[in-house]
Design a protein around this motif. Sequence first.
Motif, PDB file in Angstrom:
ATOM      1  N   GLY A 362      19.774 -77.870 -58.400  1.00 14.34           N
ATOM      2  CA  GLY A 362      19.447 -76.784 -59.318  1.00 14.34           C
ATOM      3  C   GLY A 362      19.601 -75.422 -58.673  1.00 14.34           C
ATOM      4  O   GLY A 362      20.140 -74.484 -59.284  1.00 14.34           O
ATOM      5  N   TRP A 363      19.143 -75.298 -57.430  1.00 18.25           N
ATOM      6  CA  TRP A 363      19.237 -74.013 -56.739  1.00 18.25           C
ATOM      7  C   TRP A 363      20.700 -73.642 -56.469  1.00 18.25           C
ATOM      8  O   TRP A 363      21.109 -72.487 -56.666  1.00 18.25           O
ATOM      9  N   LEU A 364      21.503 -74.635 -56.049  1.00 15.90           N
ATOM     10  CA  LEU A 364      22.923 -74.357 -55.765  1.00 15.90           C
ATOM     11  C   LEU A 364      23.653 -73.920 -57.027  1.00 15.90           C
ATOM     12  O   LEU A 364      24.492 -73.006 -56.983  1.00 15.90           O
ATOM     13  N   TYR A 365      23.349 -74.584 -58.142  1.00 18.71           N
ATOM     14  CA  TYR A 365      24.015 -74.199 -59.394  1.00 18.71           C
ATOM     15  C   TYR A 365      23.641 -72.775 -59.789  1.00 18.71           C
ATOM     16  O   TYR A 365      24.491 -71.996 -60.242  1.00 18.71           O
ATOM     17  N   GLN A 366      22.378 -72.426 -59.615  1.00 20.72           N
ATOM     18  CA  GLN A 366      21.938 -71.078 -59.963  1.00 20.72           C
ATOM     19  C   GLN A 366      22.598 -70.032 -59.071  1.00 20.72           C
ATOM     20  O   GLN A 366      22.955 -68.945 -59.539  1.00 20.72           O
ATOM     21  N   VAL A 367      22.812 -70.364 -57.796  1.00 24.19           N
ATOM     22  CA  VAL A 367      23.380 -69.407 -56.844  1.00 24.19           C
ATOM     23  C   VAL A 367      24.899 -69.314 -56.959  1.00 24.19           C
ATOM     24  O   VAL A 367      25.473 -68.217 -56.953  1.00 24.19           O
ATOM     25  N   GLY A 368      25.565 -70.487 -57.070  1.00 23.08           N
ATOM     26  CA  GLY A 368      27.029 -70.469 -56.993  1.00 23.08           C
ATOM     27  C   GLY A 368      27.765 -71.286 -58.022  1.00 23.08           C
ATOM     28  O   GLY A 368      28.983 -71.491 -57.903  1.00 23.08           O
ATOM     29  N   GLY A 369      27.077 -71.792 -59.049  1.00 25.91           N
ATOM     30  CA  GLY A 369      27.746 -72.525 -60.111  1.00 25.91           C
ATOM     31  C   GLY A 369      28.101 -73.944 -59.714  1.00 25.91           C
ATOM     32  O   GLY A 369      27.702 -74.465 -58.662  1.00 25.91           O
ATOM     33  N   LEU A 370      28.880 -74.591 -60.575  1.00 17.26           N
ATOM     34  CA  LEU A 370      29.229 -76.001 -60.385  1.00 17.26           C
ATOM     35  C   LEU A 370      29.953 -76.248 -59.070  1.00 17.26           C
ATOM     36  O   LEU A 370      29.693 -77.239 -58.375  1.00 17.26           O
ATOM     37  N   ASP A 371      30.881 -75.349 -58.722  1.00 17.72           N
ATOM     38  CA  ASP A 371      31.691 -75.568 -57.517  1.00 17.72           C
ATOM     39  C   ASP A 371      30.830 -75.688 -56.268  1.00 17.72           C
ATOM     40  O   ASP A 371      31.078 -76.544 -55.412  1.00 17.72           O
ATOM     41  N   LEU A 372      29.813 -74.863 -56.149  1.00 23.28           N
ATOM     42  CA  LEU A 372      28.974 -74.893 -54.954  1.00 23.28           C
ATOM     43  C   LEU A 372      28.200 -76.217 -54.868  1.00 23.28           C
ATOM     44  O   LEU A 372      28.026 -76.765 -53.781  1.00 23.28           O
ATOM     45  N   VAL A 373      27.746 -76.735 -56.009  1.00 24.27           N
ATOM     46  CA  VAL A 373      27.043 -78.023 -56.004  1.00 24.27           C
ATOM     47  C   VAL A 373      27.956 -79.111 -55.449  1.00 24.27           C
ATOM     48  O   VAL A 373      27.564 -79.886 -54.563  1.00 24.27           O
ATOM     49  N   PHE A 374      29.196 -79.167 -55.952  1.00 18.32           N
ATOM     50  CA  PHE A 374      30.109 -80.226 -55.524  1.00 18.32           C
ATOM     51  C   PHE A 374      30.518 -80.070 -54.059  1.00 18.32           C
ATOM     52  O   PHE A 374      30.647 -81.058 -53.332  1.00 18.32           O
ATOM     53  N   VAL A 375      30.709 -78.836 -53.601  1.00 16.95           N
ATOM     54  CA  VAL A 375      31.088 -78.602 -52.207  1.00 16.95           C
ATOM     55  C   VAL A 375      29.971 -79.040 -51.259  1.00 16.95           C
ATOM     56  O   VAL A 375      30.213 -79.703 -50.241  1.00 16.95           O
ATOM     57  N   VAL A 376      28.726 -78.688 -51.579  1.00 16.23           N
ATOM     58  CA  VAL A 376      27.606 -79.062 -50.711  1.00 16.23           C
ATOM     59  C   VAL A 376      27.389 -80.575 -50.742  1.00 16.23           C
ATOM     60  O   VAL A 376      27.083 -81.186 -49.710  1.00 16.23           O
ATOM     61  N   CYS A 377      27.549 -81.217 -51.898  1.00 19.08           N
ATOM     62  CA  CYS A 377      27.459 -82.680 -51.965  1.00 19.08           C
ATOM     63  C   CYS A 377      28.546 -83.328 -51.099  1.00 19.08           C
ATOM     64  O   CYS A 377      28.295 -84.333 -50.423  1.00 19.08           O
ATOM     65  N   ALA A 378      29.749 -82.762 -51.122  1.00 19.25           N
ATOM     66  CA  ALA A 378      30.827 -83.281 -50.273  1.00 19.25           C
ATOM     67  C   ALA A 378      30.471 -83.117 -48.796  1.00 19.25           C
ATOM     68  O   ALA A 378      30.717 -84.011 -47.978  1.00 19.25           O
ATOM     69  N   ALA A 379      29.882 -81.976 -48.436  1.00 18.20           N
ATOM     70  CA  ALA A 379      29.477 -81.748 -47.045  1.00 18.20           C
ATOM     71  C   ALA A 379      28.399 -82.750 -46.621  1.00 18.20           C
ATOM     72  O   ALA A 379      28.422 -83.266 -45.496  1.00 18.20           O
ATOM     73  N   LEU A 380      27.454 -83.043 -47.522  1.00 20.35           N
ATOM     74  CA  LEU A 380      26.416 -84.029 -47.209  1.00 20.35           C
ATOM     75  C   LEU A 380      27.028 -85.417 -47.027  1.00 20.35           C
ATOM     76  O   LEU A 380      26.639 -86.163 -46.119  1.00 20.35           O
ATOM     77  N   ALA A 381      28.009 -85.766 -47.866  1.00 21.56           N
ATOM     78  CA  ALA A 381      28.691 -87.057 -47.715  1.00 21.56           C
ATOM     79  C   ALA A 381      29.454 -87.126 -46.390  1.00 21.56           C
ATOM     80  O   ALA A 381      29.500 -88.172 -45.738  1.00 21.56           O
ATOM     81  N   ALA A 382      30.055 -86.003 -45.978  1.00 27.63           N
ATOM     82  CA  ALA A 382      30.765 -85.976 -44.693  1.00 27.63           C
ATOM     83  C   ALA A 382      29.799 -86.171 -43.529  1.00 27.63           C
ATOM     84  O   ALA A 382      30.086 -86.907 -42.573  1.00 27.63           O
ATOM     85  N   LEU A 383      28.627 -85.524 -43.597  1.00 29.14           N
ATOM     86  CA  LEU A 383      27.599 -85.727 -42.570  1.00 29.14           C
ATOM     87  C   LEU A 383      27.138 -87.179 -42.548  1.00 29.14           C
ATOM     88  O   LEU A 383      26.963 -87.768 -41.471  1.00 29.14           O
ATOM     89  N   TRP A 384      26.948 -87.745 -43.721  1.00 27.19           N
ATOM     90  CA  TRP A 384      26.548 -89.155 -43.838  1.00 27.19           C
ATOM     91  C   TRP A 384      27.576 -90.061 -43.167  1.00 27.19           C
ATOM     92  O   TRP A 384      27.226 -90.992 -42.443  1.00 27.19           O
ATOM     93  N   LEU A 385      28.853 -89.775 -43.399  1.00 30.83           N
ATOM     94  CA  LEU A 385      29.917 -90.585 -42.799  1.00 30.83           C
ATOM     95  C   LEU A 385      29.844 -90.528 -41.275  1.00 30.83           C
ATOM     96  O   LEU A 385      30.026 -91.542 -40.583  1.00 30.83           O
TER      97      LEU A 385
END
Length: 455
Positions: A362-385
């Motif tokens: 919710g905070w990411l969407y408010q700050v940077g829209g849909l793109d920021l949510v997906f980018v940060v989720c991708a970064a979290l998945a990369a860290l997980w990997l």
Amino acid sequence: MQDPYSERMSASETRAASGLALVFAFRMLGMFMVLPVLATYGMDLQGATPALIGLAIGAYGLTQAVLQIPFGMLSDRLGRLPVIYFGLLLFALGAGLAAMADSIWGVIAGRVLQGAGAISAAVMALLSDLTREQHRTKAMAMIGMSIGLSFALAMVVGPLLTQAFGLSGLFWITAALALLGGVIVATLPRAEQHLQHRESGLAKQALGATLRHPDLLRLDFSILALHAILMASFVALPLALVEDAALPKENHWWVYLAALGIGFLAMIPFIIYGEKKRQMRRVLLGAVGVLLLCELFFWLFGHGLWALVLGMVIFFTAFNLLEASLPSLISKVAPAGGKGTAMGVYSTSQFLGAGLGGVLGGWLYQVGGLDLVFVVCAALAALWLLVVRSMREPPYVSGLRLPLSEAARANPDLTEQLLAVPGVSDAVVLPDEGAAYVKVDMQKVDRAELDRLVA
């Protein structure tokens, strides 16, 4: 009289397992039916912002994470039923509070109270009390299936019920399901005794070893990351269907139905491959990698209806695969007598991930829209990997609890004798509990020799 060694579940065991599976399913429906609708319908609430919508989505996970283990311990002291009834009542009261709210803060308060009904550990302990050793895995599998099916049903039914009855009506239905769960518990057989069972309940003595185990910690991070990505994505994806795909929110249900249905079928061959070929580490790494690619796909190409549908099908294939395989990996990796404790920490991590994911999305969407949510989720998945890359291939073993005879309890060499049986990789003997816990390779173990030693 029921044969204690019968290979068939008794009528009371079947009733207990199916009843408790329904209780789990009703709670999961209540938790997840709001997931696909809160981001779209919730914006009509007074004071709503994307950040507060995210908090409302994830709030239940934060209280679940805090209270999951304490409620399990409380059920050992006060009894299973009082804790379960109290938890279901809290859940129903929280749903009622959210239903009557006309502001986003009222919904958040209701979701927090819903999460406070953290009865999963108490329900699993009651299941152990009501089933015999040889049927416990089967009974737990019934609960696992009910959780998976209820999540899929919630994603489809949530939008349909909200369209028909509004967000308030959805919460009232959730409250009714919790109360119905209490009625089901009241009709279950009564346990003759509270069984100490380290494969399904928390043991304080095993907590330190669980928190120091590297591969268990990797799996705990895995479920935290998976549910954080899920919750954050579902702040963004319903909004993407409205904003980028121009799909009215009343029609979102068919997208989730298609994505979950195809994703469920698509993950089955990978589960079979991982278990049969003993390649679960490869399956885990592959699924996390696919999840990473999905988030990048949503970011770069998720700007039309069919692109979003395709992305969600692949997303749910990876999600379903991970949701099904991670508990199996916990069971394999946990030391003898430590599975219940490992699952308690794992469940706490799961709920913590759900809470953090909703808030972050919710905070990411408010700050940077849909793109920021997906980018940060991708970064979290990369860290997980990166975290799971160094994980070892798990041992392909199952945990057994073996009741001890009086003679076996007095045998000082029993642990060494159990470890000497072919196929046994780990063993813990607890004379005070009257049980031995062993990890065995079911393809190699001499079960008759195990039974002889404990008898």
